[in-house]
Design a protein around this motif. Structure first.
Motif, mmCIF file in Angstrom:
data_model
loop_
_atom_site.group_PDB
_atom_site.id
_atom_site.type_symbol
_atom_site.label_atom_id
_atom_site.label_comp_id
_atom_site.label_asym_id
_atom_site.label_seq_id
_atom_site.Cartn_x
_atom_site.Cartn_y
_atom_site.Cartn_z
ATOM 1 N N UNK A 317 0.824 -1.199 0.000
ATOM 2 C CA UNK A 317 0.000 0.000 0.000
ATOM 3 C C UNK A 317 0.863 1.256 0.000
ATOM 4 N N UNK A 318 1.982 1.246 0.736
ATOM 5 C CA UNK A 318 2.877 2.394 0.775
ATOM 6 C C UNK A 318 3.912 2.351 -0.342
ATOM 7 N N UNK A 319 4.428 1.172 -0.636
ATOM 8 C CA UNK A 319 5.494 1.061 -1.627
ATOM 9 C C UNK A 319 5.032 1.490 -3.013
ATOM 10 N N UNK A 320 3.822 1.099 -3.398
ATOM 11 C CA UNK A 320 3.341 1.413 -4.743
ATOM 12 C C UNK A 320 3.224 2.919 -4.947
ATOM 13 N N UNK A 321 2.965 3.675 -3.882
ATOM 14 C CA UNK A 321 2.892 5.125 -3.988
ATOM 15 C C UNK A 321 4.275 5.758 -3.989
ATOM 16 N N UNK A 322 5.146 5.291 -3.100
ATOM 17 C CA UNK A 322 6.462 5.901 -2.959
ATOM 18 C C UNK A 322 7.386 5.565 -4.121
ATOM 19 N N UNK A 323 7.268 4.361 -4.669
ATOM 20 C CA UNK A 323 8.149 3.934 -5.755
ATOM 21 C C UNK A 323 7.315 3.360 -6.904
ATOM 22 N N UNK A 324 6.712 4.234 -7.710
ATOM 23 C CA UNK A 324 5.904 3.747 -8.840
ATOM 24 C C UNK A 324 6.730 2.891 -9.783
ATOM 25 N N UNK A 325 6.075 1.907 -10.364
ATOM 26 C CA UNK A 325 6.741 0.997 -11.290
ATOM 27 C C UNK A 325 6.455 1.458 -12.709
ATOM 28 N N UNK A 326 7.512 1.916 -13.423
ATOM 29 C CA UNK A 326 7.388 2.333 -14.829
ATOM 30 C C UNK A 326 6.281 3.366 -15.011
ATOM 31 N N UNK A 327 6.080 4.223 -14.014
ATOM 32 C CA UNK A 327 5.079 5.261 -14.131
ATOM 33 C C UNK A 327 3.644 4.789 -13.986
ATOM 34 N N UNK A 328 3.416 3.528 -13.610
ATOM 35 C CA UNK A 328 2.062 2.997 -13.456
ATOM 36 C C UNK A 328 1.473 3.500 -12.141
ATOM 37 N N UNK A 329 0.219 3.894 -12.175
ATOM 38 C CA UNK A 329 -0.427 4.395 -10.975
ATOM 39 C C UNK A 329 -0.482 3.319 -9.896
ATOM 40 N N UNK A 330 -0.396 3.759 -8.642
ATOM 41 C CA UNK A 330 -0.372 2.822 -7.529
ATOM 42 C C UNK A 330 -1.644 1.980 -7.479
ATOM 43 N N UNK A 331 -2.798 2.602 -7.783
ATOM 44 C CA UNK A 331 -4.059 1.864 -7.752
ATOM 45 C C UNK A 331 -4.060 0.710 -8.743
ATOM 46 N N UNK A 332 -3.454 0.947 -9.919
ATOM 47 C CA UNK A 332 -3.411 -0.095 -10.951
ATOM 48 C C UNK A 332 -2.517 -1.249 -10.503
ATOM 49 N N UNK A 333 -1.376 -0.917 -9.907
ATOM 50 C CA UNK A 333 -0.467 -1.967 -9.426
ATOM 51 C C UNK A 333 -1.148 -2.827 -8.370
ATOM 52 N N UNK A 334 -1.797 -2.167 -7.395
ATOM 53 C CA UNK A 334 -2.451 -2.926 -6.339
ATOM 54 C C UNK A 334 -3.599 -3.762 -6.897
ATOM 55 N N UNK A 335 -4.320 -3.214 -7.882
ATOM 56 C CA UNK A 335 -5.427 -3.960 -8.475
ATOM 57 C C UNK A 335 -4.923 -5.212 -9.180
ATOM 58 N N UNK A 336 -3.819 -5.105 -9.907
ATOM 59 C CA UNK A 336 -3.268 -6.272 -10.601
ATOM 60 C C UNK A 336 -2.800 -7.337 -9.610
#
Length: 483
Positions: A317-336
């Protein structure tokens, strides 16, 4: 001039009539299409409801009451899914929240620690009161309904109750799992194993997650607060379902507590002494000595997957916001990742019946080892696909190892203490979930450090599982609880 004017007027009327006829025809066509779509949707809904009813009530589950518990779990999972969707874009994915991990850690400590201390006492306490478990399950759902309403208002007003209400929902969810675990063995139809029953309940949870995702997605169009109000309605409905569970859920007739079946052995050989000490520590030591080693072996293996579950929920929940992957939104990463976990969980439920013919303790160990390897790989090659793979393996290993544990309880533990073992073990698993959640908060927001750290904790559970093979088998026969 008048003649030409009349002709133009007549032609205009004819054109108007033709246009009106086309509009009426189009309206009738749209009306027929809409009514046809509504009828098709209603037929599809009735067909799906009939199939779901046939599935939950098959094999004697309707008569034993397991069907009601299965449907309850579907409602519970649907509510959890709607609530998660509502919180995903607001609670963890704004800058103020991402910078306040210490606040989240404080709330986790304040809410989880009392739960961990009280949870071992819940089962024995409820066994002494009529209608205890039905009301306990219903209370966990009613509390979440209330907290969802509080969360909806907190999001609208910016209230400080956002964090404690959200973490309170997590605590209530863990408490629900413990109280439901004790109910499943009491509702088994004749000829049905714990593995098959829990696999059925888990499949209902997968279906509930799909329904909850659809409801939550529609409600999110109006805003997160409205999604939380939908979750409130679902949890209220589930509360009524819990109260309507069969009275067998409350009955402990013929059952014993596992800690009342064997005294503590001190020393070895002929000079060993038996000490029947009282208190929480004495009960805990008697449980450890009374439970066969394969069950404890699988319990630690399953606990490893619970550590990973708690870690992923709070750390990502925190990592996806602090360190986006390839510019992908955090919500999308968590959803996947959430979809991958759901797919793995569903596959684990489908494979659940296979473990009855294999070595359950070995499969549980392989499951947690696979999760450990994926955790290490994510720490080395951190990226979207390694996260998705880790989510899939986590869902698969958690479900499969839990079903293996259920199979061993069914095989190794006498029937009169099976419910006690099942409830106590679920408490221990929830404690390990808390350990994983705490780890996800205290480790640095660096995937190359955090995931190997989680893998090290998983290896600790593997070592603890392997040590159970050296435990002596309990020699004292079960004895009745003193009046």
């Amino acid at each position: 001039m008048p003649a030409s004017h009349d002709r133009r007027a007549s032609a205009g009327r004819r054109a108007g009539l033709r246009a009106g006829g086309r509009a009426r025809a189009l309206g009738r066509g749209l009306g027929r299409a809409a009514s046809g779509t509504a009828r098709a949707t209603a037929r599809t809904g009735r067909f799906a409801a009939a199939k779901a009813h046939a599935y939950t009530h098959s094999g004697g589950a309707g008569e034993s009451g397991l069907a009601r518990l299965t449907e309850l779990h579907g409602s519970h999972t649907a509510g959890d899914t709607v609530m998660t969707l509502a919180l995903a874009g607001t609670l963890f994915f704004n800058p103020q929240t991402a910078q306040a991990r210490s606040d989240v850690a404080t709330f986790l400590l304040l809410t989880m620690v009392p739960f961990v201390l009280v949870a071992p006492l819940i089962g024995p306490l409820l066994d002494r009161f009529s209608h205890g478990r039905r009301w306990a399950i219903g209370t966990t759902l009613a509390v979440r309904a209330f907290l969802c309403w509080v969360l909806a208002d907190a999001m609208s007003t910016g209230s400080g109750w956002l964090f404690p209400a959200a973490l309170g929902c997590l605590v209530a969810s863990r408490a629900y799992t413990i109280t439901r675990a004790a109910a499943v063995p009491r509702l088994l139809p004749p000829g049905t194993t714990l593995v098959r029953a829990n696999s059925r309940v888990s499949m209902a949870g997968v279906a509930g997650a799909v329904v909850g995702g659809a409801l939550g997605g529609l409600a999110m169009l109006a805003g997160p607060s409205w999604a939380l109000r939908v979750a409130f309605v679902v949890f209220v409905f589930a509360t009524v379902q819990a109260i309507r569970l069969p009275a067998r859920v409350d009955s402990s007739l013929g059952e014993l507590s596992i800690d009342d079946t064997v005294p503590i052995r001190v020393g070895a050989g002929r000079d060993a002494l038996t000490v029947d000490s009282l208190g929480p520590i004495g009960r805990f030591r008697r449980r450890k000595q009374a439970i066969p080693w394969p069950v404890m072996h699988a319990l630690w293996s399953t606990g490893g997957t619970r550590v990973l579950t708690g870690f992923l929920i709070l750390f990502l929940a925190f990592l996806a916001k602090e360190q986006p992957i390839d510019g992908i939104r955090a919500e999308v990463v968590l959803a996947l990742v959430a979809v991958a976990i759901g797919v793995g969980n569903g596959l684990g439920s489908v494979l659940g019946n296979v473990v009855r013919d294999q070595r359950p303790e070995r499969i549980a160990m392989v499951s947690v080892l696979a999760a450990t390897l994926c955790c290490i790989a994510t720490g080395i090659w951190y990226g979207l696909w390694t996260l998705v793979l880790l989510g899939f393996v986590q869902g698969l290993s958690a479900q499969l190892s839990k079903l293996c544990f259920d199979a061993l309880v069914q095989r190794e533990v006498p029937e009169n203490v099976r419910t006690s073992v099942f409830a106590w073990s679920e408490t221990m698993l929830q404690v390990l979930w808390v350990v994983g959640g705490a780890l996800g908060i205290v480790v640095p927001l660096n995937p190359y450090v955090a995931f190997p750290a989680c893998a090290a904790v998983l290896l600790w559970t593997v070592v603890m599982a392997a040590r159970q093979r050296r435990r002596p088998e309990p020699t004292a026969p079960p004895r009745a609880r003193p009046a």
